[in-house]
Design an enzyme around this catalytic site. Sequence first.
Site, PDB file in Angstrom:
ATOM      1  N   GLU A 143       0.856  -1.198   0.000  1.00 21.89           N
ATOM      2  CA  GLU A 143       0.000   0.000   0.000  1.00 21.89           C
ATOM      3  C   GLU A 143       0.886   1.240   0.000  1.00 21.89           C
ATOM      4  O   GLU A 143       2.113   1.148   0.182  1.00 21.89           O
ATOM      5  CB  GLU A 143      -0.929  -0.015   1.223  1.00 21.89           C
ATOM      6  CG  GLU A 143      -1.949  -1.137   1.158  1.00 21.89           C
ATOM      7  CD  GLU A 143      -2.959  -1.118   2.287  1.00 21.89           C
ATOM      8  OE1 GLU A 143      -2.923  -0.218   3.128  1.00 21.89           O
ATOM      9  OE2 GLU A 143      -3.802  -2.030   2.311  1.00 21.89           O
ATOM     10  N   HIS A 258      -8.477  10.227   3.054  1.00 21.76           N
ATOM     11  CA  HIS A 258      -8.151   9.099   2.170  1.00 21.76           C
ATOM     12  C   HIS A 258      -8.367   9.555   0.733  1.00 21.76           C
ATOM     13  O   HIS A 258      -9.428  10.093   0.408  1.00 21.76           O
ATOM     14  CB  HIS A 258      -9.050   7.910   2.489  1.00 21.76           C
ATOM     15  CG  HIS A 258      -8.545   6.611   1.932  1.00 21.76           C
ATOM     16  ND1 HIS A 258      -8.458   6.375   0.577  1.00 21.76           N
ATOM     17  CD2 HIS A 258      -8.089   5.495   2.538  1.00 21.76           C
ATOM     18  CE1 HIS A 258      -7.971   5.152   0.381  1.00 21.76           C
ATOM     19  NE2 HIS A 258      -7.734   4.599   1.561  1.00 21.76           N
ATOM     20  N   ARG A 298      -0.440   8.889   1.894  1.00 22.66           N
ATOM     21  CA  ARG A 298      -1.783   9.413   1.635  1.00 22.66           C
ATOM     22  C   ARG A 298      -1.889  10.926   1.602  1.00 22.66           C
ATOM     23  O   ARG A 298      -2.631  11.494   0.809  1.00 22.66           O
ATOM     24  CB  ARG A 298      -2.686   8.924   2.773  1.00 22.66           C
ATOM     25  CG  ARG A 298      -3.591   7.872   2.329  1.00 22.66           C
ATOM     26  CD  ARG A 298      -4.323   7.311   3.480  1.00 22.66           C
ATOM     27  NE  ARG A 298      -4.336   5.885   3.250  1.00 22.66           N
ATOM     28  CZ  ARG A 298      -4.818   5.010   4.078  1.00 22.66           C
ATOM     29  NH1 ARG A 298      -5.296   5.402   5.236  1.00 22.66           N
ATOM     30  NH2 ARG A 298      -4.812   3.753   3.770  1.00 22.66           N
ATOM     31  N   HIS A 357     -10.787  10.439   6.944  1.00 22.24           N
ATOM     32  CA  HIS A 357     -10.624   8.993   7.124  1.00 22.24           C
ATOM     33  C   HIS A 357     -10.084   8.600   8.500  1.00 22.24           C
ATOM     34  O   HIS A 357     -10.580   7.663   9.108  1.00 22.24           O
ATOM     35  CB  HIS A 357      -9.683   8.487   6.033  1.00 22.24           C
ATOM     36  CG  HIS A 357      -9.494   7.011   6.005  1.00 22.24           C
ATOM     37  ND1 HIS A 357     -10.535   6.126   5.788  1.00 22.24           N
ATOM     38  CD2 HIS A 357      -8.392   6.242   6.156  1.00 22.24           C
ATOM     39  CE1 HIS A 357     -10.074   4.885   5.800  1.00 22.24           C
ATOM     40  NE2 HIS A 357      -8.782   4.926   6.043  1.00 22.24           N
ATOM     41  N   ARG A 392      -0.788   9.104   9.362  1.00 20.46           N
ATOM     42  CA  ARG A 392      -0.666   7.663   9.594  1.00 20.46           C
ATOM     43  C   ARG A 392      -0.300   6.917   8.311  1.00 20.46           C
ATOM     44  O   ARG A 392      -0.867   7.165   7.248  1.00 20.46           O
ATOM     45  CB  ARG A 392      -1.999   7.122  10.120  1.00 20.46           C
ATOM     46  CG  ARG A 392      -2.012   5.625  10.290  1.00 20.46           C
ATOM     47  CD  ARG A 392      -3.373   5.192  10.779  1.00 20.46           C
ATOM     48  NE  ARG A 392      -4.418   5.449   9.828  1.00 20.46           N
ATOM     49  CZ  ARG A 392      -4.844   4.583   8.898  1.00 20.46           C
ATOM     50  NH1 ARG A 392      -4.301   3.378   8.812  1.00 20.46           N
ATOM     51  NH2 ARG A 392      -5.813   4.900   8.083  1.00 20.46           N
TER      52      ARG A 392
HETATM   53  C1  SIN Z   1      -7.462   1.187   2.757  1.00 22.67           C
HETATM   54  O1  SIN Z   1      -7.667   0.005   2.545  1.00 22.67           O
HETATM   55  O2  SIN Z   1      -7.114   1.953   1.865  1.00 22.67           O
HETATM   56  C2  SIN Z   1      -7.688   1.736   4.132  1.00 22.67           C
HETATM   57  C3  SIN Z   1      -6.824   1.084   5.117  1.00 22.67           C
HETATM   58  C4  SIN Z   1      -6.278   2.076   6.069  1.00 22.67           C
HETATM   59  O3  SIN Z   1      -6.909   3.100   6.318  1.00 22.67           O
HETATM   60  O4  SIN Z   1      -5.156   1.902   6.546  1.00 22.67           O
END
Ligand code: SIN
Length: 575
Positions: A143, A258, A298, A357, A392
């Site tokens: 991610e 997000h 993010r 988020h 975060r």
């Molecule tokens: C996501 O799956 O993008 C959200 C997971 C998160 O907020 O860490």
Amino acid sequence: MTRPGATRPASPALPTSQSLPGELDVLVLGSGVAGLSATVRLASPPETGTSPGGGLRVGVLTKAELWRSATRWAQGGVAAVLGGDEDSTDLHLADTLAAGAGLCDTDAVRILVDEGPFRVHELIAMGAEFDRHPGGALDLAREGGHSTARVVHAGGAATGAEVERALVDATRRTAAAVLEEWFALDLLVEGGRCCGVRALDAGGRVVDVRARHTVLATGGAGQLFAVTTNPAEATADGLAMALRAGVPVADVEFMQFHPTALHHPAMPRPLLSEALRGHGALIRDANGERFVDELAPRDVVSRAMAAKLSSQGVEHLWLDATGLDSFGSRFPTIKASLEAIGLDPHVDWLPIAPAAHHLSGGVVTDLWGETALPGLWAAGEVACTGVHGANRLASNSLLEGMVFGARLAEAIRRGDDGPSATGAMRAVLHGGPDGGDPDGDFGVGVSVRSGGAGRADRTDEVIAIDVEKTVDRLQRAMFDGAGVVRDAGSLQTAATVIGSVATAVGTATPSDRAHGELANLVTAAEALLTSATLRTETRGAHARADFPQTAQRWRRRIVHVDGRVTVSSEVVDSP
Ligand code: SIN
């Protein structure tokens, strides 16, 4: 006029029932991953369970059903170093610190990455089932902000639901009391110690629930904003109770947006997990062009998107997942929610825009979850342990709940009492009002709280207001004024609206959950706006159009304590 606070008397208009018979050892507020991770460890009999249990009398108080926490919405997964030669806890640490933009507490992050893998294995032993390769190895995803694939997931992007299922089952087997549909109004504080909460029970009666230890695990604050991925329950309840009781709260200006929430009228906004970008999905502007590294942290992606939305004058951009292999089998829940609104990710670009988020800050704790108020603990999104800093890292939040929920359980069992100057607590115990502000120009004491209508103007009379409309007004003002990019003018405009909402809401004890949630949103909004106004720089999830640079002198936490705002001494890395 009644000062809102821990000892606020019940409104005479409400039926008041007797205190619950007997005192609990531990009262846990909230039923997400942090609260239930603590519960099962404290409540399991000493001789059984996944790890040695505390055998304590634990009650869980939650405002909905036990399973209905924000945890169940978490998609991506749990970041932990569980395999892969190219990964290490040092790398996970470095990625977390980089995302946190200079405000992480290094010791807290070291604990997070070192203890995380063990907690994931414990959860598996408790019955959680994560996705695996045909050979049996855990299937790890990548991610944004992670330098390698290290995110365990379940059901593709239904990880939170699986974690919650395992913990709810274990809680039902072990907790002494599960108080569902109850609503905590305020902390009970006697003789400088937290001894439970005043709450509305499921029938709407005011009840004092007494406990030797109280754990805030009430989750986040996404409902402060008109556009959010958070469920309706995320109304900043624990944060507001702590603020009203004068318990230190920090870093609340860092609301993370997000980048890839589906642009659709549904609220909460359906999330298009970051894991999609980890598998190759692309972000495209209104002309179909790429403009940002999809795997950047993010805050970077959301800010780039906000700039593009503004320069192109559009309401949404696009996520192009048409090139992904086996979308349906990898992400069945996302595919189903897209199909329900007529989108086919194999052929359609998906409309996206940032949505509130995750709150990186919260109630300040030490490395064992203790707050500055003896008897009060905090874990999960409501807490500020120092692991997230200004932003975060993706999939570090379920991990934080698991690791720090377990740590506070261990500390309670061991008999710890009183916080140490570790983790984010350093900002409170070393460098509060006197330790900070060395240049004398941080504007400490400035507060946008009043917005022209401060607490002194508020009444403790119960005034009839349309709660739904008032919440809507608050959420719009916060989204417009304190969204992805803010400036002094937008924050002041929001503060003026929140000030008038605060006056309308007054200070009387809420008579039901809806009024209580609104009061909590007001309290949290005031704190967020105050911090965001004071922080005259851009750092992590806090972007100021009028102060676009990161300033070294702002490598500090803004702390709310006892109705005052202070700036900590500089955050320094541990060796
Ligand atoms: C996501 O799956 O993008 C959200 C997971 C998160 O907020 O860490």
